[in-house]
Design a protein around this motif. Structure first.
Motif, mmCIF file in Angstrom:
data_model
loop_
_atom_site.group_PDB
_atom_site.id
_atom_site.type_symbol
_atom_site.label_atom_id
_atom_site.label_comp_id
_atom_site.label_asym_id
_atom_site.label_seq_id
_atom_site.Cartn_x
_atom_site.Cartn_y
_atom_site.Cartn_z
ATOM 1 N N GLY A 1 3.658 -3.071 4.059
ATOM 2 C CA GLY A 1 3.457 -2.202 3.930
ATOM 3 C C GLY A 1 4.527 -1.243 2.943
ATOM 4 N N LEU A 2 5.813 -1.833 2.347
ATOM 5 C CA LEU A 2 6.140 -1.252 1.820
ATOM 6 C C LEU A 2 5.793 -1.436 1.080
ATOM 7 C CD1 LEU A 2 9.412 0.315 1.285
ATOM 8 C CD2 LEU A 2 10.511 -2.216 0.605
ATOM 9 N N THR A 3 5.399 -2.326 0.050
ATOM 10 C CA THR A 3 4.955 -2.279 -1.022
ATOM 11 C C THR A 3 3.294 -1.072 -1.362
ATOM 12 O OG1 THR A 3 5.732 -4.384 -1.584
ATOM 13 C CG2 THR A 3 4.024 -3.924 -3.176
ATOM 14 N N ALA A 4 3.251 -0.974 -0.154
ATOM 15 C CA ALA A 4 1.631 -0.338 -0.322
ATOM 16 C C ALA A 4 2.059 1.051 -0.598
ATOM 17 C CB ALA A 4 1.293 -0.322 1.181
ATOM 18 N N LEU A 5 3.461 1.719 -0.016
ATOM 19 C CA LEU A 5 3.513 3.032 0.216
ATOM 20 C C LEU A 5 4.431 2.995 -1.315
ATOM 21 C CD1 LEU A 5 5.764 3.212 3.628
ATOM 22 C CD2 LEU A 5 3.415 4.614 2.730
ATOM 23 N N LEU A 6 5.189 2.134 -1.681
ATOM 24 C CA LEU A 6 5.642 2.484 -3.081
ATOM 25 C C LEU A 6 4.997 1.873 -4.512
ATOM 26 C CD1 LEU A 6 8.654 -0.050 -2.724
ATOM 27 C CD2 LEU A 6 8.585 1.967 -2.732
ATOM 28 N N THR A 7 3.549 1.898 -3.833
ATOM 29 C CA THR A 7 2.126 1.470 -5.130
ATOM 30 C C THR A 7 1.193 3.371 -4.693
ATOM 31 O OG1 THR A 7 1.091 -0.018 -3.454
ATOM 32 C CG2 THR A 7 2.627 -0.531 -6.106
ATOM 33 N N ARG B 1 -0.092 4.123 -2.340
ATOM 34 C CA ARG B 1 -1.236 3.545 -0.857
ATOM 35 C C ARG B 1 -1.431 3.854 0.487
ATOM 36 N NH1 ARG B 1 -5.626 0.119 -2.151
ATOM 37 N NH2 ARG B 1 -5.956 -0.805 0.089
ATOM 38 N N GLN B 2 -1.922 4.419 1.103
ATOM 39 C CA GLN B 2 -1.465 5.132 2.246
ATOM 40 C C GLN B 2 -1.242 3.968 3.609
ATOM 41 O OE1 GLN B 2 -4.289 8.440 3.764
ATOM 42 N NE2 GLN B 2 -3.206 9.028 6.085
ATOM 43 N N LEU B 3 -0.540 3.708 4.149
ATOM 44 C CA LEU B 3 0.074 2.621 5.075
ATOM 45 C C LEU B 3 -0.402 3.468 6.378
ATOM 46 C CD1 LEU B 3 0.791 -0.166 5.643
ATOM 47 C CD2 LEU B 3 3.382 1.482 5.659
ATOM 48 N N THR B 4 -1.174 2.885 7.201
ATOM 49 C CA THR B 4 -1.801 3.584 7.953
ATOM 50 C C THR B 4 -1.737 2.541 9.586
ATOM 51 O OG1 THR B 4 -4.509 1.891 8.454
ATOM 52 C CG2 THR B 4 -4.207 3.694 6.648
#
Length: 240
Positions: free
Chosen positions: A61-67, A69-72
């Motif tokens: 989740g954290l990596t998705a946000l940092l890159t 992406r939209q965390l759902t």
């Protein structure tokens, strides 16, 4: 009331930024044994692995946000599996880093925690862990996940606020040892499942499809990160 707040805020800041004395060596060794006791036996590992799953999915989740992406949402299940959903391009560096972050997150968190403990930042470690769990709680999308993350965050909060320095130190060292040791086992479990023809949609297989590299390459990466983190973090914790 204003005077109380004026006194409390500097004290709180001093607690966060200050250093605490290292525990005795026997405490460090005792917490190492305690961590081994909940990681090695299969029956206890089936329960304690939930904490590793929290770190695993939190890493996604954290990596998705940092890159970008939209965390759902994040879901945690009672069988210690989990699922993190994000929106964005189904390929590219962001997706690759997000997929790779799961198995590497627990040992890297343990390594970071060991660095903080090696620097005497016990209180800072406990508060950072609490903050990460609170942020993660907002993204949980099922009842079991909410319960496990709430209990984990509540435990960190109670220890950081109510426990004495020695209890805080023992708890922090036990948690970091657990992340370092518990971060090693999942990669071996995944390798064993794949050798039996299972786990066909694992993180390693998803990364293989994304990068056109064999899944074994990514398994090797997971092993390398977890074992190197254990060695490096262990040296910090033992004061070597």
């Amino acid at each position: 009331m204003d005077s109380i707040a004026a006194l409390a805020l500097p004290d709180l800041w001093d607690r966060l930024t200050g250093t605490q004395s290292d525990p005795d060596l026997w405490v460090v060794l005792a917490t190492l044994v305690a961590a081994l006791a909940v990681v090695v036996p299969h029956n206890l590992w089936r329960i304690s692995r939930n904490a590793i799953t929290i770190a695993h999915e939190g890493g996604h989740g954290l990596t998705a946000l940092l890159t970008g992406r939209q965390l759902t949402g994040i879901r945690l299940h009672s069988d210690t599996s989990g699922l993190t959903l994000s929106r964005g391009k189904p390929h590219g560096i962001g997706m690759i880093l997000t997929a790779a972050a799961g198995y590497t997150a627990p040992p890297l968190l343990g390594l970071g925690g060991a660095a903080l403990l090696g620097a005497g930042r016990i209180t800072l470690l406990l508060w950072l862990a609490t903050a990460l769990l609170v942020v993660m709680l907002v993204m949980i999308r099922n009842a079991y996940g909410v319960l496990t993350v709430f209990l984990a965050g509540g435990t960190f909060l109670l220890v950081s606020w109510l426990a004495g320095p020695q209890v805080q130190a023992a708890f922090a060292y036990a948690v970091v040892w657990f992340l370092l040791l518990g971060g090693v086992r999942p990669a071996f479990e995944l390798q064993a499942k794949r050798s039996r023809g299972g786990a066909g949609d694992s993180d390693a297989d998803q990364l293989s499809r994304l990068t056109h590299l064999p899944a074994g390459v990514w398994l090797f990466l997971f092993h390398t990160v977890s074992l190197c983190s254990l060695i490096g973090g262990g040296r910090w914790l033992l004061g070597m």
